[in-house]
Scaffold this active site. Structure first.
Site, short mmCIF file in Angstrom:
data_model
loop_
_atom_site.label_atom_id
_atom_site.label_comp_id
_atom_site.label_asym_id
_atom_site.label_seq_id
_atom_site.Cartn_x
_atom_site.Cartn_y
_atom_site.Cartn_z
N THR A 374 39.75 41.78 39.03
CA THR A 374 39.21 40.76 38.15
C THR A 374 38.91 39.50 38.96
O THR A 374 39.37 39.34 40.07
CB THR A 374 40.21 40.44 37.00
OG1 THR A 374 40.61 41.66 36.41
CG2 THR A 374 39.65 39.56 35.94
N THR A 392 35.35 41.39 35.31
CA THR A 392 36.14 42.43 35.97
C THR A 392 35.44 43.78 36.06
O THR A 392 34.58 44.10 35.24
CB THR A 392 37.49 42.62 35.21
OG1 THR A 392 38.34 43.50 35.94
CG2 THR A 392 37.29 43.18 33.83
N ASN A 394 37.89 46.08 36.46
CA ASN A 394 39.25 46.56 36.22
C ASN A 394 39.98 46.67 37.55
O ASN A 394 40.45 45.67 38.07
CB ASN A 394 39.30 47.86 35.43
CG ASN A 394 40.71 48.07 34.87
OD1 ASN A 394 41.46 47.11 34.74
ND2 ASN A 394 41.08 49.29 34.56
N SER A 445 42.07 43.82 26.64
CA SER A 445 42.10 43.13 27.93
C SER A 445 43.25 42.14 27.99
O SER A 445 43.88 41.84 26.96
CB SER A 445 40.77 42.39 28.11
OG SER A 445 40.81 41.57 29.26
N1 GLY Z 1 40.89 44.92 33.37
C1 GLY Z 1 41.86 43.93 33.25
C2 GLY Z 1 41.83 43.25 31.95
O1 GLY Z 1 40.82 43.24 31.29
O2 GLY Z 1 42.82 42.70 31.54
#
Ligand code: GLY
Length: 562
Positions: A374, A392, A394, A445
């Protein structure tokens, strides 16, 4: 090659035409000028350049995100998604949700084998891990608050992709350590793999990505979702087990959400609502810790940390139980942040004693993996617009799959769903029904782009990467300023800690005060050390209207100045 400048005044930076001189600026104090704080000096400079060309914070955040997609490929992206929390100079509060969606062919058991065992390799690596990307849609939605045309905002990114830029030591290390992943998850050759190791100063040139960006420059958002880029994404899906369909791309829409707004000690906090858990967790943690009044204690003292950890434990237990995409589940925000509920939650708090996690939530299973990913962009312009964006893929480099012919990484955001009740995702977070996979649903998220206002004026612009550690890092940055009266630099760079209900561990950064660790252990807390938590990008406007912009010292993060 890499110069780190610590300064408490405005510095000029020179970036050569070939982008081989990279100056990292960690702190700036300035008046009547806009500032951009991001994970990479060239991206911050791209945003600052747009401010100098007459753009506002919304223009700058588009340019910075696009530049990050080039110079910070581990998390900057056009193949992922994100959230924006902003306020305009006129006081309009905005929350944009351009989170990825589950493809129409997705199902709750898509990662289970015949015996019902969930396979996290499939939710984390390769084409089946990919959610329908939202970033390009989000940037075009942001454009309605901007002043300059998209074709101009994308120019710095095109230039960086076309000419290449000198990679930093951190980038070289990351590319080298992911080489095997890139080879495994791509059928075709990518620019991210070389025969020899990457080293600091090597030029990363991304011609295919430059062409993709040029097509978007020419034909706009439609190019990504319905044009040649869409075709290349679909072709990439067919090279393996990908399930993103043409209709999924065509139907993707950014959603304008109602920002989550709540009060904390005379300040108004504006943060991201569901489908990010970030804003609700932040509200819960701030409100519960206020029952004990953190300002009575020292920052990172045993008393303060214990209160904060216990607030985190209760909030994250609720994350697993109640939080998900509000278009698919009943939105329980009002209940979750109500005083009535939080006071009853806090009744089990016991000073000097760790509360067992089983006492505050329904435990199915737990274990933990670590990852940071992120990326955060914090921007303030001279007009009074303030923007916080967290975006992000991820995991680092997302699915590790690059779209052949288009040159960008696709996300592995599907892993942010609860792929099976009790099976932890890559951040060790567990979930259940509320965050189960459904076609078209947005995965929960932790991203927490946040603004703090005082007397209706922006006081803080903040956010950070770090998976599930994001809300607890933003929590620490805010109480750092409001309760512990720290300056901006200390708030960002002080040693951090994190707890998330499960696993039943308090993670601390390696330089965390050892006396506090010893005290916590005596109270029954299990402590685990991690080298770093998050990268907070923070802007604070003080009572004299001086703007303090601080880029996290943990990475190559840097401030750009108008
Ligand atoms: N992929 C990390 C989040 O969205 O929290």
């Amino acid at each position: 090659m890499k110069k780190i400048l610590y300064a408490s005044f405005l510095l000029s930076i020179t970036v050569s035409a070939q982008y081989t001189d990279i100056n990292i600026i960690k702190e700036v104090k300035v008046k009547n000028k806009g500032v951009v704080v991001s994970a990479h000096p060239l991206a911050s400079e791209a945003g600052a350049k747009i401010l100098r060309q007459g753009g506002n914070a919304f223009d700058a955040v588009i340019a910075t995100q696009l530049a990050l997609a080039v110079v910070y490929p581990q998390a900057g992206n056009i193949g992922g998604g994100g959230f924006m929390v902003a306020t305009t100079a006129e006081g309009k509060k905005i929350a944009l949700d351009y989170r990825e969606t589950a493809p129409s062919k997705a199902s709750f058991d898509m990662y289970w084998d015949k015996e019902g065992n969930a396979n996290v390799d499939l939710s984390q690596n390769g084409r089946l891990a990919v959610g329908v990307p939202g970033s390009i849609s989000g940037m075009f939605e942001t454009l309605k608050y901007a002043k300059l045309p998209f074709s101009k905002l994308i120019e710095p990114a095109i230039d960086l992709a076309d000419k290449g830029f000198a990679i930093t030591e951190q980038e070289a290390g990351l590319l080298n350590s992911h080489k095997a992943d890139f080879l495994k998850n791509n059928k075709n050759k990518t620019v991210f793999v070389k025969d020899t190791d990457w080293k600091i100063g090597d030029l990363l040139i991304q011609k295919e990505l430059a062409e993709t960006l040029k097509r978007i420059q020419k034909s706009g958002e439609k190019e990504f979702y319905q044009g040649k880029t869409a075709d290349l994404i679909l072709a990439e899906m067919k090279l393996g087990n990908g399930i993103v369909q043409s209709q999924d791309l065509k139907n993707y829409k950014t959603k304008e959400r109602k920002p989550l707004v709540f009060d904390y000690k005379g300040h108004q906090i504006v943060s991201m609502p569901f489908p990010s858990s970030g804003g609700v967790l932040l509200a819960q943690m701030l409100k519960m810790s206020a029952y004990e009044d953190l300002s009575k204690y020292q920052q990172n003292s045993t008393e303060a940390v214990q209160i904060m950890v216990e607030a985190e434990r209760r909030a994250y237990a609720d994350r697993a139980e109640y939080m998900g995409d509000p278009d698919f589940i009943q939105d329980k925000t009002a209940m979750l942040i109500s005083d009535e509920y939080l006071k009853s939650r806090w009744k089990s708090y016991s000073p000097k004693l760790a509360t067992p996690s089983k006492d505050v939530g329904n435990i199915i299973n737990s274990n933990r993996k670590e990852s940071t990913e992120t990326t955060q962009v914090s921007i303030l312009d001279k007009f009074g617009n303030a923007v916080s964006v967290t975006t992000t893929l991820n995991g680092l480099y997302g699915s590790k799959t690059v779209v052949s012919g288009a040159g960008f990484f696709l996300n592995n955001e599907m892993d942010d769903f609860s792929i099976k009740p009790g099976v932890p995702n890559m951040f060790g977070a567990v979930g259940g029904e509320a965050n189960k996979i459904e076609p078209g649903k947005r995965m929960l998220s932790s991203m927490t782009p946040t603004l703090v206002l005082k007397d209706n004026k922006v006081k803080i612009v903040v956010g950070t990467p770090g998976g599930t550690t994001i809300p607890t890092s933003v929590f620490q940055a805010i109480v750092g300023v409001i309760d512990f009266k720290q300056n901006t630099n200390f708030s960002v760079n002080a040693p951090k800690f994190h707890h998330q209900w499960l696993p039943e561990i308090v993670t601390v950064e390696k330089n965390f005060p050892s006396a506090t660790i010893k005290d916590l252990e005596k109270m029954g807390y299990k402590i685990d050390k991690r080298s770093q938590i998050g990268r907070t990008e923070m802007i604070l406007i003080d009572d004299n209207k001086t703007v303090h912009a601080v880029a996290d010292g943990r990475g190559d993060d840097s401030v750009g100045v108008e």
